[in-house]
Design an enzyme around this catalytic site. Structure first.
Site, mmCIF file in Angstrom:
data_model
loop_
_atom_site.group_PDB
_atom_site.id
_atom_site.type_symbol
_atom_site.label_atom_id
_atom_site.label_comp_id
_atom_site.label_asym_id
_atom_site.label_seq_id
_atom_site.Cartn_x
_atom_site.Cartn_y
_atom_site.Cartn_z
ATOM 1 C CE1 TYR A 64 -4.394 -2.063 4.786
ATOM 2 C CE2 TYR A 64 -3.450 -0.105 4.704
ATOM 3 C CZ TYR A 64 -3.986 -1.213 4.162
ATOM 4 O OH TYR A 64 -4.204 -1.195 2.724
ATOM 5 C CB SER A 84 -0.887 -0.071 1.255
ATOM 6 O OG SER A 84 -1.490 1.381 1.330
HETATM 7 P P1 NAP Z 1 -11.463 -5.906 -0.271
HETATM 8 O O1 NAP Z 1 -12.332 -5.594 -1.426
HETATM 9 O O2 NAP Z 1 -12.186 -5.491 1.100
HETATM 10 O O3 NAP Z 1 -10.868 -7.470 -0.369
HETATM 11 C C1 NAP Z 1 -10.117 -7.942 0.388
HETATM 12 C C2 NAP Z 1 -10.076 -9.405 0.097
HETATM 13 O O4 NAP Z 1 -9.379 -10.190 1.258
HETATM 14 C C3 NAP Z 1 -11.535 -10.040 0.262
HETATM 15 O O5 NAP Z 1 -11.805 -11.000 -0.640
HETATM 16 C C4 NAP Z 1 -11.437 -10.764 1.616
HETATM 17 O O6 NAP Z 1 -12.247 -11.591 1.793
HETATM 18 C C5 NAP Z 1 -10.187 -11.195 1.691
HETATM 19 N N1 NAP Z 1 -9.856 -11.722 3.255
HETATM 20 C C6 NAP Z 1 -9.951 -10.965 4.374
HETATM 21 N N2 NAP Z 1 -9.305 -11.681 4.980
HETATM 22 C C7 NAP Z 1 -9.042 -12.909 4.528
HETATM 23 C C8 NAP Z 1 -8.428 -14.020 5.077
HETATM 24 N N3 NAP Z 1 -7.989 -14.154 6.522
HETATM 25 N N4 NAP Z 1 -7.922 -14.970 4.335
HETATM 26 C C9 NAP Z 1 -8.338 -14.902 3.133
HETATM 27 N N5 NAP Z 1 -8.736 -13.870 2.580
HETATM 28 C C10 NAP Z 1 -9.221 -12.797 3.215
HETATM 29 O O7 NAP Z 1 -10.280 -4.963 -0.278
HETATM 30 P P2 NAP Z 1 -9.272 -4.537 -1.526
HETATM 31 O O8 NAP Z 1 -9.289 -2.969 -1.611
HETATM 32 O O9 NAP Z 1 -9.424 -5.387 -2.691
HETATM 33 O O10 NAP Z 1 -7.895 -4.929 -0.796
HETATM 34 C C11 NAP Z 1 -6.966 -5.922 -1.391
HETATM 35 C C12 NAP Z 1 -5.705 -5.562 -0.911
HETATM 36 O O11 NAP Z 1 -5.130 -4.421 -1.286
HETATM 37 C C13 NAP Z 1 -5.348 -5.508 0.639
HETATM 38 O O12 NAP Z 1 -4.131 -6.103 1.074
HETATM 39 C C14 NAP Z 1 -5.441 -4.013 0.991
HETATM 40 O O13 NAP Z 1 -4.710 -3.725 1.955
HETATM 41 C C15 NAP Z 1 -4.590 -3.299 -0.657
HETATM 42 N N6 NAP Z 1 -4.764 -2.081 -0.489
HETATM 43 C C16 NAP Z 1 -5.944 -1.838 -1.135
HETATM 44 C C17 NAP Z 1 -6.161 -0.469 -1.345
HETATM 45 C C18 NAP Z 1 -7.440 0.174 -1.833
HETATM 46 O O14 NAP Z 1 -7.484 1.593 -1.917
HETATM 47 N N7 NAP Z 1 -8.538 -0.552 -2.094
HETATM 48 C C19 NAP Z 1 -5.043 0.454 -1.136
HETATM 49 C C20 NAP Z 1 -4.049 -0.383 -0.888
HETATM 50 C C21 NAP Z 1 -3.810 -1.375 -0.538
HETATM 51 P P3 NAP Z 1 -13.992 -11.333 2.489
HETATM 52 O O15 NAP Z 1 -14.337 -10.200 1.529
HETATM 53 O O16 NAP Z 1 -14.748 -12.641 2.509
HETATM 54 O O17 NAP Z 1 -13.614 -10.786 3.808
#
Ligand code: NAP
Length: 285
Positions: free
Chosen positions: A183, A170
C-alpha cells in the site's frame, strides 16, 4: 471566547459543508465512488455544480443511490461499472462517460484498497492486487482523462484549465507503514507519477494534483475507529484530535479542481489533522 479543549479530549466537532458553485458545466468522473471518500467527493463535486460519473465495481446498488442523490441536487449523474485495474474497462468507462456528457473536465482517481501482510508473508497476489488497483488504476484513469482533455482542447468559457486530474494518495506516500508495504509503495508511486504527469501536461493547461488523506472515517480503516479504545489510540497520531470525515476531503477536492486553485499543479495537499507533523515529537522527542 471559546474554552480550549483539555489535552487528550477527542475533538469531535466537524465543520458544516460549504461549496461554491464553481464547477457548473464541468462533467467529472470519480473512481471508486460507491463508498467512503469517493462517494463524498462525487456528492461534493455535484454540490459545487458538476455533473458526475459514479464509477463502481461489483454491487451497483450503492452507486445507483449516489447517482440518485446527485440528481436530487439538480445535476446529471451516470453510474458506470469498471475495474480500474483493467485497461479495457477504463477505456470503455471513459467512452461511455464522454458519449453521455460530451466531454469530461475533471477526473478524480480515488479507487483504492489494502491487502495487508507482514512483509515476509506478503504474497505476489497481494502485491499485484494493491499495485494494480492503487497505482496502475490511477495511471489508466489519468491517461484516459488526459487523452480526452487533449482531444477536446481549451474551453475557457467553462474553465481556464483545459482539464483537471486529482489523484488520491495517502499520508503513506510520506510515512513508511510496516505491514502495508504494498500500500505505501503504491502511494509513493502515485506521488512521482502525478508530479511527472503534471510537468508533462502543464503547457497544455492541464493541472494534475493529489490529495493525501490521513485517517478518514471510511470502511477501509474501520478497525482503527469503531471502538472507543481504537479511536483513542488513533488520536495519539492526530494532533487535531478528531478523525477526518469523508466530506473534509470532498470540500478540498472541489476547491482543488476549481479555477480558484488554477495556479496549483504538481502539488499534494495533505488533509490529515497534522498526522504528518510527527506528533511523537510534540513533547520534544
Ligand atoms: P473505501 O470506502 O473502501 O472505498 C474504496 C472504493 O474503491 C470503493 O468504492 C471500492 O469499491 C472501490 N474499488 C476498489 N477496487 C476497485 C477497482 N478495482 N475498480 C474500481 N473501484 C474499486 O475506502 P476509502 O477510505 O474511501 O478510500 C478511497 C481512497 O482514499 C483510496 O485510494 C485510499 O487508499 C485513500 N485513502 C483513504 C484513507 C482513509 O483513512 N480512509 C487514508 C488515506 C488514503 P467496493 O466497495 O465495491 O470494493
Amino acid at each position: 471566547m471559546a474554552e480550549a479543549k483539555p489535552d487528550n479530549q477527542p475533538n469531535t466537532g466537524s465543520p458544516q459543508p460549504q461549496y461554491l458553485q464553481a464547477l457548473t458545466g464541468q462533467p467529472a468522473l470519480v473512481t471508486g465512488a460507491s463508498s467512503g471518500i469517493g462517494k463524498a467527493t462525487a456528492l461534493g463535486l455535484a454540490k459545487a455544480g458538476a455533473d458526475v460519473v459514479v464509477n463502481y465495481i461489483g454491487n451497483p446498488a450503492p452507486a445507483e443511490d449516489i447517482a440518485h442523490a446527485i440528481e436530487a441536487l439538480g445535476r446529471r449523474a451516470l453510474a458506470i461499472e469498471a475495474d480500474v485495474s483493467k485497461e479495457d474497462d477504463v477505456e470503455r468507462m471513459f467512452a461511455q462517460a464522454i458519449q453521455h456528457f460530451g466531454t469530461l473536465h475533471i477526473a478524480v482517481s480515488n479507487a483504492g484498497l489494502q491487502a495487508d501482510a507482514p512483509f515476509d508473508e506478503m504474497t505476489l497476489e497481494q502485491w499485484n492486487k494493491v499495485i494494480g488497483v492503487n497505482l496502475t488504476g490511477q495511471f489508466l484513469t489519468a491517461r484516459a482523462a488526459v487523452r480526452e482533455f487533449k482531444r477536446r482542447g481549451p474551453k475557457p468559457d467553462i474553465s481556464v484549465a483545459t482539464g483537471k486530474l486529482l489523484c488520491t494518495s495517502s499520508v503513506h506516500q510520506e510515512i513508511p507503514w510496516a505491514g502495508h508495504v504494498n500500500y505505501a509503495t503504491s502511494k509513493g508511486g502515485i506521488n512521482m507519477m502525478m508530479r511527472s504527469i503534471a510537468q508533462e501536461v502543464a503547457p497544455l493547461r492541464i493541472r494534475a494534483n493529489a490529495i493525501a488523506p490521513g485517517a478518514i472515517r471510511t470502511p477501509i480503516n474501520r478497525a482503527a475507529w469503531d471502538t472507543p479504545e481504537a479511536y483513542n489510540k488513533l488520536m495519539e497520531l492526530v494532533p487535531y484530535l478528531r478523525i477526518g470525515e469523508p466530506d473534509d476531503i470532498a470540500r478540498a477536492a472541489a476547491w482543488l479542481v476549481s479555477d480558484a486553485a488554477d495556479y496549483i499543479t504538481g502539488a499534494t495537499l495533505y488533509i490529515d489533522g497534522g498526522m504528518t507533523l510527527y506528533p511523537g515529537f510534540a513533547t520534544g522527542g
